[in-house]
Design an enzyme around this catalytic site. Structure first.
Site, PDB file in Angstrom:
ATOM      1  N   ASP A   1       0.850  -1.195   0.000  1.00  0.00           N
ATOM      2  CA  ASP A   1       0.000   0.000   0.000  1.00  0.00           C
ATOM      3  C   ASP A   1       0.882   1.240   0.000  1.00  0.00           C
ATOM      4  O   ASP A   1       1.652   1.470   0.941  1.00  0.00           O
ATOM      5  CB  ASP A   1      -0.903  -0.026   1.237  1.00  0.00           C
ATOM      6  CG  ASP A   1      -2.018   1.003   1.177  1.00  0.00           C
ATOM      7  OD1 ASP A   1      -2.171   1.655   0.127  1.00  0.00           O
ATOM      8  OD2 ASP A   1      -2.720   1.155   2.186  1.00  0.00           O
TER       9      ASP A   1
ATOM     10  N   ASP B   1      -3.475   2.480  -5.781  1.00  0.00           N
ATOM     11  CA  ASP B   1      -2.268   2.539  -4.951  1.00  0.00           C
ATOM     12  C   ASP B   1      -2.075   1.348  -4.017  1.00  0.00           C
ATOM     13  O   ASP B   1      -1.246   1.412  -3.109  1.00  0.00           O
ATOM     14  CB  ASP B   1      -2.267   3.823  -4.128  1.00  0.00           C
ATOM     15  CG  ASP B   1      -3.475   3.944  -3.207  1.00  0.00           C
ATOM     16  OD1 ASP B   1      -4.395   3.107  -3.321  1.00  0.00           O
ATOM     17  OD2 ASP B   1      -3.502   4.868  -2.374  1.00  0.00           O
ATOM     18  N   GLU B   2      -2.798   0.254  -4.218  1.00  0.00           N
ATOM     19  CA  GLU B   2      -2.586  -0.904  -3.345  1.00  0.00           C
ATOM     20  C   GLU B   2      -2.936  -2.194  -4.063  1.00  0.00           C
ATOM     21  O   GLU B   2      -3.749  -2.227  -4.983  1.00  0.00           O
ATOM     22  CB  GLU B   2      -3.390  -0.777  -2.052  1.00  0.00           C
ATOM     23  CG  GLU B   2      -4.884  -0.769  -2.243  1.00  0.00           C
ATOM     24  CD  GLU B   2      -5.654  -0.784  -0.925  1.00  0.00           C
ATOM     25  OE1 GLU B   2      -5.246  -1.497   0.010  1.00  0.00           O
ATOM     26  OE2 GLU B   2      -6.673  -0.079  -0.851  1.00  0.00           O
TER      27      GLU B   2
END
Length: 403
Positions: free
Chosen positions: A13, A103-104
């Site tokens: 993350d 983003d993860e």
């Protein structure tokens, strides 16, 4: 209960992603509290979070809590580019990557110990490679289940690594506040607090039946399982999407044929650009209509060959709209949508060679894509859109590509 002998699931993350990109690209922002977005905070740097600012907070409240914050507008193209660089690292790191957002992601590194190294070594190398490739900090949690790996990464933030050995899982989990469990938001936490339940261990000791009585059967089953780290879900690679589509709400005002065509051009351009970016082509063009009486209708046309050319999709959509003119005139149109289905790789579809892709030369689409990728999505538009009604201005250029 069977417990895997080794933690092999990684949850990676990026830390305060949008804000971190801004600090990476502007050295003057490093070490300072940064807010991305003015009206509503899209992201806050950790320096701003230290003052109680969080994503989703109103801009006025955020500035009240952190008067020295620097507010910057979002730069979507920069975020998409950074995400692509990071996901390229993910794909090089593990054979199975499940993206959760821009983003993860989850990564499954099971079976890689002999050839690559232990999950801990893989996680350490991943963090170094993300820093080298994208210049961004990333936190990684490693555990035997997806839910606990996500908990671990949250505990390790920012810019950290937490590996949870199987024999320590329940001791760690049961000592945490219930808000740490996946799916427990503020409302659920308050309901549990009214029953004196604040820690995961207390929740685990209740049993499924009592939790269900408080929160309902579905939540009872889910939270009881997660409290005991029972999460059988495997890491799955994202499925290839089966359609690409876009739509525009038109409002109650009647639109002229020219206005509808302007909207149609923008929709076709937006859909096909996303298809080309994903390397996909499709054969079936679908027109979606919603009328003033809230009824809906769809029309479709299957092309001889798959295509991702804007002109080919637009021509088919125009023909479908012409066929639907009597319905539009009788009922009034409030929504117009275009989609492309029957994508390449599905049954009955085949890859199209570019010289057979009528009616627009593919070089035009490629040139527009290149300009927009370099200078932003609104840097170039088609001539047919240049004089559009300001009320339709959202379609003057394609919107940013997402996650």
């Amino acid at each position: 209960m069977f417990v895997p002998r080794e933690a092999t699931i990684l949850h990676a993350d990026l830390d305060a992603f949008y804000a971190s990109v801004e600090q990476r690209d502007d050295p003057r922002l490093r070490g300072r509290p940064v807010l991305v977005g003015g009206g509503v905070v899209l992201a806050a740097s950790y320096e701003a979070r230290a003052h109680g600012v969080a994503g989703g907070m109103g801009g006025a409240e955020a500035r009240r809590r952190c008067p020295g914050a620097v507010v910057v507008p979002p730069r979507w193209e920069a975020y998409v580019e950074a995400s692509r660089a990071v996901f390229a690292v993910f794909e090089r790191t593990a054979p199975v990557v499940e993206g959760l957002s821009i983003d993860e992601a989850f990564l499954d590194v099971g079976g890689m110990a002999r050839s690559v190294g232990t999950p801990t070594r893989i996680a350490l190398r991943l963090r170094d490679e993300v820093r080298a490739a994208a210049g961004l900090p990333i936190t990684v949690g490693v555990a035997t289940t997806k839910s606990l790996a996500k908990v671990a990464s949250a505990l390790a933030k920012p810019d950290g690594l937490m590996v949870v050995p199987p024999e320590c899982e329940l001791a760690l989990l049961h000592g945490l506040r219930v808000e740490r469990l996946w799916g427990v938001g503020p409302v659920t936490a308050r309901r549990l607090a009214r029953h004196g339940i604040e820690r995961v261990g207390q929740l685990a000791g209740l049993g499924e039946v009592r939790i269900a009585a408080m929160l309902g059967p579905a939540a009872g089953r889910s939270l009881h399982a997660l409290a005991w780290n029972r999460d059988p879900r495997p890491v799955r690679a994202r499925r290839r999407r089966r359609t690409f589509g876009a739509q525009s709400a038109l409002g109650p005002r009647a639109r002229s044929a020219e206005e509808l065509d302007t909207v149609l051009v923008g929709l076709a351009d937006r859909v096909t650009r996303r298809m080309r970016a994903a390397g996909r082509a499709g054969r079936t063009v679908v027109l979606r209509l919603r009328f003033a009486d809230y009824s809906r209708a769809t029309r479709s046309r299957t092309l001889p060959r798959p295509t991702a050319a804007s002109g080919a999709v637009l021509a088919a959509a125009r023909a479908l709209l012409d066929e639907a003119r009597p319905l539009v005139a009788a009922r009034g149109l409030t929504l117009l949508g275009v989609a492309v289905a029957n994508l390449d790789g599905e049954e009955g579809a085949a890859q199209l060679t570019l010289p057979l892709d009528p009616p627009a030369p593919p070089g035009i689409d490629a040139a527009l894509d290149a300009v927009r990728d370099r200078f932003g999505p609104r840097s170039a538009t088609r001539a047919s859109l240049a004089g559009a009604d300001p009320g339709l201005a959202m379609w003057l250029a394609p919107r940013r590509r997402g996650r």
